[in-house]
Design a protein around this motif. Structure first.
Motif: not given
Length: 224
Positions: A9, A39, A42, A171, A173, A204, A206-207
């Motif tokens: 990320i 995150i 998660e 990922i 952002t 979470e 979005d992930y």
């Protein structure tokens, strides 16, 4: 269904979020740290083994000194207050990049790695003072020094991620679509997801949306 072992990320947009909501870039970095914690939880829940976070790049030294000091103090405070909790959760911390910070922070980084070295639920690679071009150049120097044959397998052995599988997912952002000198070798066949949301707004949900989409992708690796 595609297997998933490693997610990388690029946590972009903290400063912009801070200016927008709090009139302070530093407040954005502080808010971004809360997203990191969410995150991580998660990842543990989903039983994914590897997470690499782009925390501080070699190019970030060009930022204002006040912002750099705040970022590093934020990291220092996070490790001081959270390392015992991470250890209890069986989470391993691994630093990639060059540790040329203050003696206090370097000592804390080394301590955190040593304390969590035998943990196995999740390995978190913190990319600190990291630049992929430098990593690749150093790998070639080590191959030459050890007189190993130059090929893909041998080069990979000298990268700082040598004990970590290449990411299946990247990922980023912040509505920016570039790699910014991050894991250039390791991302050769990674599925890349660019997100418009700034990192503190990333959730979470979005992930999990990205994971769901990833599992439906047909990954050919050059084949048909």
């Amino acid at each position: 269904m595609n297997p998933l072992n490693h997610v990388a990320i690029i946590m972009d947009g903290n400063g912009r979020w801070g200016l927008k909501h709090k009139s302070s870039r530093n407040e954005g970095h502080k808010a971004g740290l809360k997203t990191v914690e969410k995150i991580i939880k998660e990842f543990v829940k989903q039983k994914i083994k590897h997470l690499t976070l782009y925390v501080f790049s070699t190019e970030n030294w060009s930022r204002p000194k006040q912002e750099i000091n705040y970022l590093l103090s934020l990291l220092e405070n996070f490790l001081t207050s959270k390392i015992n909790d991470l250890d209890k959760q069986n989470i391993k911390l691994n630093i990639i990049g060059k540790k040329n910070f203050s003696k206090k922070l370097n000592k804390l980084l080394n301590f955190s790695e040593k304390k969590t070295s035998k943990n196995s639920i999740l390995q978190i690679n913190l990319a600190l003072n990291y630049g992929s071009k430098t990593e690749i150049i150093n790998a070639f120097k080590k191959i030459s020094k050890n007189k190993d044959r130059i090929n893909e397998d041998n080069l990979a052995k000298y990268l700082q991620t040598k004990n970590t599988p290449d990411p299946e997912i990247l990922i980023r952002t912040g509505n920016t679509q570039r790699l910014s000198n991050f894991l250039l070798w390791q991302l050769a066949y990674t599925e890349i997801f660019f997100e418009k949301k700034l990192w503190p707004d990333f959730s979470e949900k979005d992930y999990l949306r990205i994971i769901k989409k990833f599992k439906k992708i047909k990954r050919n690796f050059g084949n048909i």
